[in-house]
Design an enzyme around this catalytic site. Structure first.
Site, PDB file in Angstrom:
ATOM      1  N   HIS A  13       0.842  -1.205   0.000  1.00  0.00           N
ATOM      2  CA  HIS A  13       0.000   0.000   0.000  1.00  0.00           C
ATOM      3  C   HIS A  13       0.882   1.262   0.000  1.00  0.00           C
ATOM      4  O   HIS A  13       0.602   2.221  -0.715  1.00  0.00           O
ATOM      5  CB  HIS A  13      -0.880   0.051   1.259  1.00  0.00           C
ATOM      6  CG  HIS A  13      -1.954  -0.996   1.332  1.00  0.00           C
ATOM      7  ND1 HIS A  13      -2.143  -1.792   2.435  1.00  0.00           N
ATOM      8  CD2 HIS A  13      -2.910  -1.365   0.441  1.00  0.00           C
ATOM      9  CE1 HIS A  13      -3.180  -2.596   2.228  1.00  0.00           C
ATOM     10  NE2 HIS A  13      -3.657  -2.368   1.025  1.00  0.00           N
TER      11      HIS A  13
ATOM     12  N   LYS B 167     -16.572  -7.085   5.922  1.00  0.00           N
ATOM     13  CA  LYS B 167     -15.346  -7.882   5.849  1.00  0.00           C
ATOM     14  C   LYS B 167     -14.835  -8.277   7.235  1.00  0.00           C
ATOM     15  O   LYS B 167     -13.815  -8.950   7.338  1.00  0.00           O
ATOM     16  CB  LYS B 167     -14.266  -7.097   5.111  1.00  0.00           C
ATOM     17  CG  LYS B 167     -14.400  -7.123   3.603  1.00  0.00           C
ATOM     18  CD  LYS B 167     -13.077  -6.753   2.951  1.00  0.00           C
ATOM     19  CE  LYS B 167     -13.127  -6.835   1.450  1.00  0.00           C
ATOM     20  NZ  LYS B 167     -11.884  -6.359   0.836  1.00  0.00           N
TER      21      LYS B 167
ATOM     22  N   ARG C  96      -2.090  -5.856  -8.638  1.00  0.00           N
ATOM     23  CA  ARG C  96      -0.963  -6.754  -8.375  1.00  0.00           C
ATOM     24  C   ARG C  96      -0.827  -7.814  -9.449  1.00  0.00           C
ATOM     25  O   ARG C  96       0.236  -8.108  -9.934  1.00  0.00           O
ATOM     26  CB  ARG C  96      -1.145  -7.446  -7.016  1.00  0.00           C
ATOM     27  CG  ARG C  96      -0.891  -6.533  -5.865  1.00  0.00           C
ATOM     28  CD  ARG C  96      -1.495  -7.071  -4.612  1.00  0.00           C
ATOM     29  NE  ARG C  96      -2.945  -7.002  -4.664  1.00  0.00           N
ATOM     30  CZ  ARG C  96      -3.739  -7.213  -3.646  1.00  0.00           C
ATOM     31  NH1 ARG C  96      -3.225  -7.558  -2.478  1.00  0.00           N
ATOM     32  NH2 ARG C  96      -5.034  -7.109  -3.758  1.00  0.00           N
TER      33      ARG C  96
ATOM     34  N   SER D 214      -3.047  -7.748   2.589  1.00  0.00           N
ATOM     35  CA  SER D 214      -3.355  -7.671   4.028  1.00  0.00           C
ATOM     36  C   SER D 214      -3.815  -9.046   4.517  1.00  0.00           C
ATOM     37  O   SER D 214      -3.484  -9.469   5.625  1.00  0.00           O
ATOM     38  CB  SER D 214      -4.453  -6.649   4.280  1.00  0.00           C
ATOM     39  OG  SER D 214      -4.044  -5.369   3.862  1.00  0.00           O
TER      40      SER D 214
HETATM   41  P1  ADP Z   1      -9.930  -3.427  -0.582  1.00  0.00           P
HETATM   42  O1  ADP Z   1     -10.690  -4.076   0.521  1.00  0.00           O
HETATM   43  O2  ADP Z   1     -10.573  -2.213  -1.138  1.00  0.00           O
HETATM   44  O3  ADP Z   1      -9.418  -4.375  -1.647  1.00  0.00           O
HETATM   45  P2  ADP Z   1      -7.220  -3.301   0.343  1.00  0.00           P
HETATM   46  O4  ADP Z   1      -6.731  -2.588   1.547  1.00  0.00           O
HETATM   47  O5  ADP Z   1      -7.079  -4.782   0.325  1.00  0.00           O
HETATM   48  O6  ADP Z   1      -8.690  -2.837   0.173  1.00  0.00           O
HETATM   49  O7  ADP Z   1      -6.530  -2.699  -0.939  1.00  0.00           O
HETATM   50  C1  ADP Z   1      -6.674  -1.357  -1.312  1.00  0.00           C
HETATM   51  C2  ADP Z   1      -6.088  -1.175  -2.687  1.00  0.00           C
HETATM   52  O8  ADP Z   1      -4.688  -1.421  -2.647  1.00  0.00           O
HETATM   53  C3  ADP Z   1      -6.628  -2.130  -3.744  1.00  0.00           C
HETATM   54  O9  ADP Z   1      -6.645  -1.437  -4.983  1.00  0.00           O
HETATM   55  C4  ADP Z   1      -5.614  -3.240  -3.779  1.00  0.00           C
HETATM   56  O10 ADP Z   1      -5.587  -3.872  -5.045  1.00  0.00           O
HETATM   57  C5  ADP Z   1      -4.344  -2.441  -3.536  1.00  0.00           C
HETATM   58  N1  ADP Z   1      -3.297  -3.245  -2.936  1.00  0.00           N
HETATM   59  C6  ADP Z   1      -3.355  -4.041  -1.862  1.00  0.00           C
HETATM   60  N2  ADP Z   1      -2.171  -4.638  -1.616  1.00  0.00           N
HETATM   61  C7  ADP Z   1      -1.323  -4.195  -2.597  1.00  0.00           C
HETATM   62  C8  ADP Z   1       0.027  -4.470  -2.944  1.00  0.00           C
HETATM   63  N3  ADP Z   1       0.766  -5.329  -2.264  1.00  0.00           N
HETATM   64  N4  ADP Z   1       0.540  -3.841  -4.005  1.00  0.00           N
HETATM   65  C9  ADP Z   1      -0.222  -3.002  -4.734  1.00  0.00           C
HETATM   66  N5  ADP Z   1      -1.497  -2.711  -4.493  1.00  0.00           N
HETATM   67  C10 ADP Z   1      -2.056  -3.301  -3.432  1.00  0.00           C
END
Ligand code: ADP
Length: 159
Positions: free
Chosen positions: A17, A41, A90, A128
């Protein structure tokens, strides 16, 4: 002034992130990291904890702010006067959901564009969800998340 919203659950924030936040900041003058309540979630960390981690880790990055997100993302973007939503991509597995969301958001609000950013390769396998799994099983997550999150995992998962 170009402003973008980077929305997500951030349960918890990972180095992936942070990589996206830094890349977004190069393209936009201001990046608002919007943390979704996401009760569906059943997050491990409360909204307050997730906001607090992000405030701590982005505190030194000029032009980055953190805010809670409740309700429609595009409405929030309009309220914030932001022309773009940033999402991280990703792998192909992210694509279908992200594509659907981006087109739906465009349908709801034509003034907001969705921009996808790819993280550094080493973060492409990072999520996450997987970090929580590793921490739960007693693994070291120090290379995947900032120190304040490592500390909080330690407290939360104390047996
Ligand atoms: P959500 O529940 O909206 O998917 P996340 O916190 O899991 O929320 O992710 C927020 C955003 O960050 C999403 O667009 C996700 O694809 C991106 N994201 C999560 N982890 C990574 C990572 N390791 N590298 C790049 N983007 C990421």
């Amino acid at each position: 002034m170009r402003r973008a919203i980077y929305p997500g659950s951030f349960d918890p924030v990972t180095n992936g992130h942070l990589d996206v936040i830094e890349r977004a900041r190069k393209l936009f003058d201001e990046v608002v990291v919007a943390v979704a309540h996401n009760d569906q979630k059943q997050p491990l960390f409360s909204l307050e904890e997730r906001l607090d981690f992000l405030s701590q880790v982005t505190g030194d990055i000029d032009g980055v702010t953190v805010a809670p997100l409740d309700g429609l993302l595009v409405e929030f973007a309009v309220q914030q006067n932001a022309g773009a939503v940033v999402r991280g991509l990703r792998a192909v597995s992210d694509f279908e959901f992200e594509f659907q969301m981006a087109l739906m958001n465009r349908k709801l609000e034509t003034s907001v564009e969705t921009i996808f950013l790819m993280p550094k390769e080493e973060y492409t396998y990072l999520s996450s969800r997987i970090v929580k799994e590793i921490a739960r099983l007693g693994g070291d997550v120090g290379v995947f998340v900032p120190p304040c999150v490592v500390e909080s995992f330690r407290e939360k998962l104390k047996r």
